[in-house]
Design an enzyme around this catalytic site. Structure first.
Site, PDB file in Angstrom:
ATOM      1  N   SER A 179       2.523  -0.334  -2.488  1.00  0.00           N
ATOM      2  CA  SER A 179       3.652   0.421  -3.134  1.00  0.00           C
ATOM      3  C   SER A 179       4.263  -1.104  -4.126  1.00  0.00           C
ATOM      4  O   SER A 179       3.896  -1.697  -5.046  1.00  0.00           O
ATOM      5  CB  SER A 179       4.078   0.528  -1.801  1.00  0.00           C
ATOM      6  OG  SER A 179       5.898   1.395  -1.766  1.00  0.00           O
ATOM      7  N   ASP A 225       1.795  11.376  -3.963  1.00  0.00           N
ATOM      8  CA  ASP A 225       2.513  10.520  -2.890  1.00  0.00           C
ATOM      9  C   ASP A 225       3.635  11.381  -3.916  1.00  0.00           C
ATOM     10  O   ASP A 225       4.112  11.785  -5.453  1.00  0.00           O
ATOM     11  CB  ASP A 225       1.807   9.366  -3.874  1.00  0.00           C
ATOM     12  CG  ASP A 225       2.789   7.706  -4.168  1.00  0.00           C
ATOM     13  OD1 ASP A 225       4.039   8.498  -3.736  1.00  0.00           O
ATOM     14  OD2 ASP A 225       2.132   7.328  -4.378  1.00  0.00           O
ATOM     15  N   HIS A 257       1.623   8.731  -0.302  1.00  0.00           N
ATOM     16  CA  HIS A 257       1.821   7.172  -0.486  1.00  0.00           C
ATOM     17  C   HIS A 257       0.845   6.141   0.240  1.00  0.00           C
ATOM     18  O   HIS A 257       1.031   4.933   0.171  1.00  0.00           O
ATOM     19  CB  HIS A 257       3.714   7.220  -0.646  1.00  0.00           C
ATOM     20  CG  HIS A 257       3.285   5.784  -1.225  1.00  0.00           C
ATOM     21  ND1 HIS A 257       3.951   5.231  -2.468  1.00  0.00           N
ATOM     22  CD2 HIS A 257       4.244   4.716  -0.660  1.00  0.00           C
ATOM     23  CE1 HIS A 257       3.876   4.148  -2.427  1.00  0.00           C
ATOM     24  NE2 HIS A 257       4.900   3.955  -1.275  1.00  0.00           N
TER      25      HIS A 257
END
Length: 310
Positions: A179, A225, A257
């Site tokens: 991320s 995601d 995600h």
């Protein structure tokens, strides 16, 4: 050789006799065999010299998909009080020193995450022949540019001050991150071109263009995601990398995600192959990256350049 044959004979052998011709032939054959053997040994040595960073046995699909590789792993904790520039972490490393030094990779968590979210990668990668540093960031809210600087600070600590610095080859380093940590790995590669590999995992960053990067980069996206959608993050990040760069984009199938924070065989398999290929210059792993992997139950899409040139 003839003198040796005569000296070793129990009785004189008439010149030109079948016995004498056989002795000369046997001596010549022995000499040829010795030369061939020496050439073979020299060839093996030359091959080893061409790939001085190879570590571990020849890989197979099952060996790179396995939860553990061929090396036993130890670990050590690094307190945030003992470092500057990042928040401490855990170092995982091959226990044996028989193979010399190893390449190393620092891994950053994502937004609000701690090193525990990336802990599964520590022993998994280390058991394949790497020193792995999963780090905590200064705060869980740090942005990608800060996380990039912290990844580099962690590598500097690892190679210069850590208790395992003697096990690390400081010229063979890489970065990974999830991320915002994935966006941080792009920042780190941009800042330090000497890095040998970067692997952003479902990366997030407000900067969408990375033409400055010269580090071989494998980007993982997730088809489901909704936090860092591939259309606005992973895909443009990949597309902006120089076309001449060894680069790849792997979109995970049926994932989200947060997929990289749990043990995942596809992420591990291709991360090991990428790190081996570019940090260790181990072309034995090229077979898992080229030709490009095809879509499957776990891979939605794979893009990249083949063959690799780095």
């Amino acid at each position: 050789m003839q003198q040796q044959a005569r000296t070793g004979a129990a009785h004189p052998v008439p010149t030109g006799s079948p016995h004498r011709r056989f002795a000369r032939f046997a001596g010549l054959a022995t000499a040829i065999a010795a030369v061939v053997g020496l050439t073979t040994l020299n060839g093996a040595g030359a091959q080893a010299a061409d790939n001085p960073y190879e570590r571990g046995p020849a890989p197979t699909t099952s060996s790179i998909e396995a939860a553990r590789g061929p090396y036993a792993v130890s670990q050590t904790s690094v307190s945030s009080l003992a470092v500057t520039g990042f928040g401490g972490g855990t170092i995982y490393y091959p226990t044996s020193t028989a193979d010399g030094t190893f390449g190393a990779v620092a891994i950053s968590p994502g937004y609000t995450g701690t090193q525990s979210t990336m802990a599964w990668l520590g022993p998994r990668l280390a058991s394949q022949g790497f020193v792995v540093f999963t780090i905590d960031t200064n705060t869980v809210l740090d942005q990608p540019d800060s996380r990039g600087r912290q990844l580099l600070a962690a590598l500097d600590y690892l190679t210069q001050r850590s208790s395992v610095r003697g096990r690390v080859d400081s010229t063979r380093l890489g970065v990974m991150g999830h991320s915002m940590g994935g966006g941080g790995s792009l920042e780190a590669a941009k800042t330090r071109p000497s890095l040998q590999a970067a692997i952003p995992l479902t990366p997030w960053n407000t900067d969408k263009s990375w033409p400055e990067i010269s580090t071989p980069t494998l980007i993982f996206g997730a088809d489901g995601d909704t936090i860092a959608p591939v259309a606005s993050h992973a895909e443009p990040f990949y597309s902006s990398l120089p076309s001449s760069l060894d680069r790849a984009y792997l979109e995970l199938n049926g994932t989200s995600h947060l997929t990289p924070i749990s043990s995942n065989t596809t992420i591990a398999k291709y991360s090991v192959s990428w790190l081996k290929r570019f940090i260790d210059n181990d072309t034995r792993y090229e077979q898992f990256l080229c030709p490009l992997p095809r879509p499957s139950l776990t891979i939605e899409e794979y893009r990249g350049n083949c063959p690799h040139t780095s």
